[in-house]
Structures are given as structure tokens and as C-alpha cells.
Scaffold this motif. Structure first.
Motif, PDB file in Angstrom:
ATOM      1  N   TRP A  14      35.382  52.508  37.744  1.00 44.76           N
ATOM      2  CA  TRP A  14      34.505  52.073  38.831  1.00 44.76           C
ATOM      3  C   TRP A  14      33.331  51.277  38.277  1.00 44.76           C
ATOM      4  N   TYR A  19      34.645  48.772  42.564  1.00 44.45           N
ATOM      5  CA  TYR A  19      35.183  49.775  43.486  1.00 44.45           C
ATOM      6  C   TYR A  19      36.646  49.524  43.839  1.00 44.45           C
ATOM      7  N   GLU A  20      37.043  48.267  43.961  1.00 39.17           N
ATOM      8  CA  GLU A  20      38.445  47.965  44.286  1.00 39.17           C
ATOM      9  C   GLU A  20      39.375  48.437  43.169  1.00 39.17           C
ATOM     10  N   PHE A  22      38.689  50.878  41.123  1.00 38.58           N
ATOM     11  CA  PHE A  22      38.605  52.337  41.231  1.00 38.58           C
ATOM     12  C   PHE A  22      39.652  52.849  42.224  1.00 38.58           C
ATOM     13  N   LYS A  23      39.705  52.223  43.396  1.00 38.55           N
ATOM     14  CA  LYS A  23      40.670  52.637  44.418  1.00 38.55           C
ATOM     15  C   LYS A  23      42.104  52.408  43.941  1.00 38.55           C
ATOM     16  N   ARG A  42      35.584  60.054  45.520  1.00 38.27           N
ATOM     17  CA  ARG A  42      34.299  59.371  45.359  1.00 38.27           C
ATOM     18  C   ARG A  42      33.148  60.360  45.526  1.00 38.27           C
ATOM     19  N   GLN A  57      24.009  55.539  40.730  1.00 36.59           N
ATOM     20  CA  GLN A  57      24.582  54.824  41.855  1.00 36.59           C
ATOM     21  C   GLN A  57      23.573  53.781  42.302  1.00 36.59           C
ATOM     22  N   PHE A  61      28.754  51.179  46.802  1.00 30.02           N
ATOM     23  CA  PHE A  61      29.993  50.993  46.056  1.00 30.02           C
ATOM     24  C   PHE A  61      29.778  50.482  44.629  1.00 30.02           C
ATOM     25  N   GLU A  62      28.570  50.639  44.105  1.00 30.58           N
ATOM     26  CA  GLU A  62      28.284  50.147  42.754  1.00 30.58           C
ATOM     27  C   GLU A  62      27.658  51.236  41.895  1.00 30.58           C
TER      28      GLU A  62
END
Length: 75
Positions: A14, A19-20, A22-23, A42, A57, A61-62
Motif C-alpha cells: 500500500w 491503494y489500487e 494494495f487491493k 484496511r 496515514q 487511501f495514502e
């Protein structure tokens, strides 16, 4: 239950790739098929102080690694 090692790896993905990625890594590890959701994973990462040690954080999403933590670990 997801191992601490796996959660730390996901955090590094991540932070490094976004985030993409990570997913995508969650999907590739088959964690969704095991009944976990991306939101649960998450939340687990963000709420665990041991996993987040050395990271912050920045936005929803970062994630960023704290530079001073990195220098201390190399000593």
C-alpha cells in the motif's frame, strides 16, 4: 485470521505502490475467497499500532513511512 506478516506485507505494498495495488494484492493472495473484505483488512491494518509502527496515514487511501523510523531501524 490473517497473519501479522501478511498484514505488514500488505501495508508495505500500500505504501510503496498505492491503494489500487494494495487491493490487487489482497485479491491475488486469495483473501477475498477466504471471507475477508478489503474494508476489513484496511481497518485492521490502520487500527493495529504494531503494524502501523513507522507509518502514518496521510489521507483516506495514502500511507507514508515515517523517515525517522527508517533511520533508527538501520542502526
Amino acid at each position: 485470521m490473517i497473519s501479522l506478516k501478511t498484514l505488514k506485507c500488505l501495508l508495505e505494498v500500500w505504501e510503496s505502490f498505492g491503494y489500487e495495488a494494495f487491493k490487487l494484492e489482497i485479491k491475488e493472495l486469495g483473501l477475498l475467497k477466504k471471507g475477508f473484505t478489503i474494508s476489513e483488512i484496511r481497518k485492521t491494518i490502520l487500527e493495529d499500532s504494531e503494524i502501523m509502527d513507522g507509518y502514518i496515514q496521510v489521507s483516506t487511501f495514502e500511507i507514508r513511512e515515517l523517515p525517522y523510523k527508517n533511520k533508527e531501524s538501520k542502526k
